[in-house]
Write an enzyme that holds these catalytic residues in place. Structure first.
Site, mmCIF file in Angstrom:
data_model
loop_
_atom_site.group_PDB
_atom_site.id
_atom_site.type_symbol
_atom_site.label_atom_id
_atom_site.label_comp_id
_atom_site.label_asym_id
_atom_site.label_seq_id
_atom_site.Cartn_x
_atom_site.Cartn_y
_atom_site.Cartn_z
ATOM 1 N N GLY A 210 0.826 -1.209 0.000
ATOM 2 C CA GLY A 210 0.000 0.000 0.000
ATOM 3 C C GLY A 210 0.852 1.248 0.000
ATOM 4 O O GLY A 210 2.049 1.205 -0.311
ATOM 5 N N ASN A 211 0.257 2.371 0.350
ATOM 6 C CA ASN A 211 1.000 3.629 0.455
ATOM 7 C C ASN A 211 0.425 4.470 1.583
ATOM 8 O O ASN A 211 -0.514 4.053 2.266
ATOM 9 C CB ASN A 211 0.977 4.379 -0.882
ATOM 10 C CG ASN A 211 -0.426 4.679 -1.359
ATOM 11 O OD1 ASN A 211 -1.197 5.348 -0.678
ATOM 12 N ND2 ASN A 211 -0.771 4.164 -2.542
ATOM 13 N N ARG A 212 0.967 5.654 1.767
ATOM 14 C CA ARG A 212 0.640 6.473 2.939
ATOM 15 C C ARG A 212 -0.522 7.435 2.704
ATOM 16 O O ARG A 212 -0.786 8.302 3.535
ATOM 17 C CB ARG A 212 1.878 7.267 3.370
ATOM 18 C CG ARG A 212 3.078 6.402 3.715
ATOM 19 C CD ARG A 212 4.279 7.265 4.116
ATOM 20 N NE ARG A 212 5.487 6.463 4.240
ATOM 21 C CZ ARG A 212 5.837 5.783 5.320
ATOM 22 N NH1 ARG A 212 5.036 5.797 6.375
ATOM 23 N NH2 ARG A 212 6.961 5.089 5.347
ATOM 24 N N ALA A 278 -4.463 7.517 -4.682
ATOM 25 C CA ALA A 278 -3.070 7.071 -4.839
ATOM 26 C C ALA A 278 -3.094 5.554 -5.009
ATOM 27 O O ALA A 278 -2.939 4.803 -4.048
ATOM 28 C CB ALA A 278 -2.241 7.475 -3.628
#
Length: 403
Positions: A210-212, A278
């Site tokens: 995943g991402n932030r 995102a």
């Protein structure tokens, strides 16, 4: 239309002031934040305690607490600038005359003169006072200021007479404000699809790639679009963000494939499509069905495959009337990479933001962006809270897309 709106309610000294308790309840129920300012005489008809309890905010009627020795004062300028709109109800003949003449002999009048927002006024007085040429002239004067009249109604008056002069009922006042806002809403009748937040790609049942991303920017855009009159379909990845705005329909997804399917389906009938999510560019080729155990070799090998390109797919399929806006988060060669994304994915605008230590990008409540269009327009929006930035982004799109 009132969800999230900051509303100042100015109450003056007429018997109809007792109805403002119900008016406050209706505004709160509609999702507004309400602060009440009383004229000195209004406290003879309705108590500050009642209005403070209902609004869940302090009620103001003077510049400072005369019984306090702290020197704390109420800032009329700050209060006036806080509001998205102001309602004066009931508005007596006396206070109406003060407004027409620009007088400022009490705290309410100072707040009114400091406000830069739309003002709605609901007169209340006896029928002969309401029909008097001076009152009619003052009403016209207030309307010449751009204020919106909510006319008095006919009925039994406090004097015992029957006729025109009763303050409009609270439901009528709220309905009049909503109707006016709807008629002026720049995105009314538009369906806007927004995606937001991260996507998670499963490695096994407990781990993911995943991402932030927090989804804050996308949610701010959804709220702003709804407050501008649009119907919003928000496709939201794993995020704690939420909204109770009835104009926003939230569909929650997890993976890029799920977001791709939901976004492309919703986009078919949309007027605007804003892709702020995102998304993960890659996903594990063969996610495990059970939790992967640590190996003695200390290495875990993952084969990754490319995910669908949501922006490219939407851009290729977009209709002539549709506006497609993509977001680009870059860490290097930012403008060049954003321009390349704009050119290759057939979108109308790219909103460029950068992830660094300057209180912008993922997880922050603030951001600054550069908007670039296919026609060469460039709009630099300085660092500010994402909730404010969302309105500025939409304002630029409205300016260029509806010109």
């Amino acid at each position: 239309m009132l969800s999230g709106k900051k509303i100042l309610l100015g109450v003056t000294g007429g018997i109809a002031a007792y109805k403002t308790t119900y008016l406050v309840r209706l505004l709160i129920k509609a999702g507004a934040e309400v602060r009440v300012v009383l004229s000195p005489a209004a406290r003879d008809f309705v108590t500050p305690l009642s209005l403070a309890t209902l609004s869940k905010n302090p009620v103001y009627w003077e510049y400072f607490d005369r019984e306090s020795e702290t020197g704390t004062w109420n800032n009329h300028v700050e209060l006036g600038l806080w509001a998205d709109l102001m309602i004066l109800a009931p508005l007596t003949a006396n206070t109406m005359a003060k407004i027409a003449q620009g007088q400022s002999d009490n705290f309410l009048m100072a707040v009114y003169l400091s406000a830069k927002c739309p003002v709605y006024f609901a007169p209340a007085m006896d029928l002969d006072m309401y029909k008097h040429p001076a009152t009619r002239e003052n009403i016209q004067k207030l309307e010449s200021f751009g204020h919106i009249l909510i006319p008095a109604e006919k009925g039994e008056l406090a004097s015992g007479l029957e006729g025109e002069g009763r303050m409009a009922e609270p439901e009528t006042i709220v309905g009049a404000v909503i109707s006016d806002l709807e008629s002026k809403a720049p995105l009314r009748n538009k369906l806007i699809v927004i995606n937001a937040g991260p996507t998670y790609e499963a490695i096994d049942p407990v781990r993911f790639i995943g991402n932030r991303s927090s989804g804050k920017m996308g949610m701010a855009l959804a709220e702003a679009a709804a407050n501008y009159g649009a119907r919003v379909q928000l496709i939201l990845g794993p995020s704690s963000q939420d909204s109770n705005n009835p104009a926003i329909n939230i569909k929650r997804v997890e993976s890029t494939q799920e977001m791709f399917e939901a976004t492309t389906a919703a986009a078919q009938n949309a007027d605007w499509i804003i892709l702020s999510a995102a998304v993960s560019d890659y996903r594990p080729k063969n996610p495990a069905n059970q939790k992967i155990k640590k190996s003695d070799g200390g290495m875990l090998h993952l084969d990754l495959v490319e995910n669908p390109d949501i922006l490219k797919s939407i851009g290729q399929a977009k209709k002539d009337y549709q506006l497609v806006v993509g977001f680009a988060l870059e860490t290097e060669n930012a403008e060049a990479n954003a321009q390349k994304k704009l050119d290759t994915k057939n979108c109308d605008w790219i909103v460029l933001n950068q992830a660094d230590d300057k209180a912008r990008g993922f997880g922050h409540d603030t951001n600054e962006v550069l908007m670039i269009s296919r026609k060469g327009q460039r709009e630099k929006l300085e660092l500010k809270p994402k909730k404010e930035l969302a309105y500025e982004i939409l304002d630029r799109l409205i300016k260029h897309h509806t010109a």
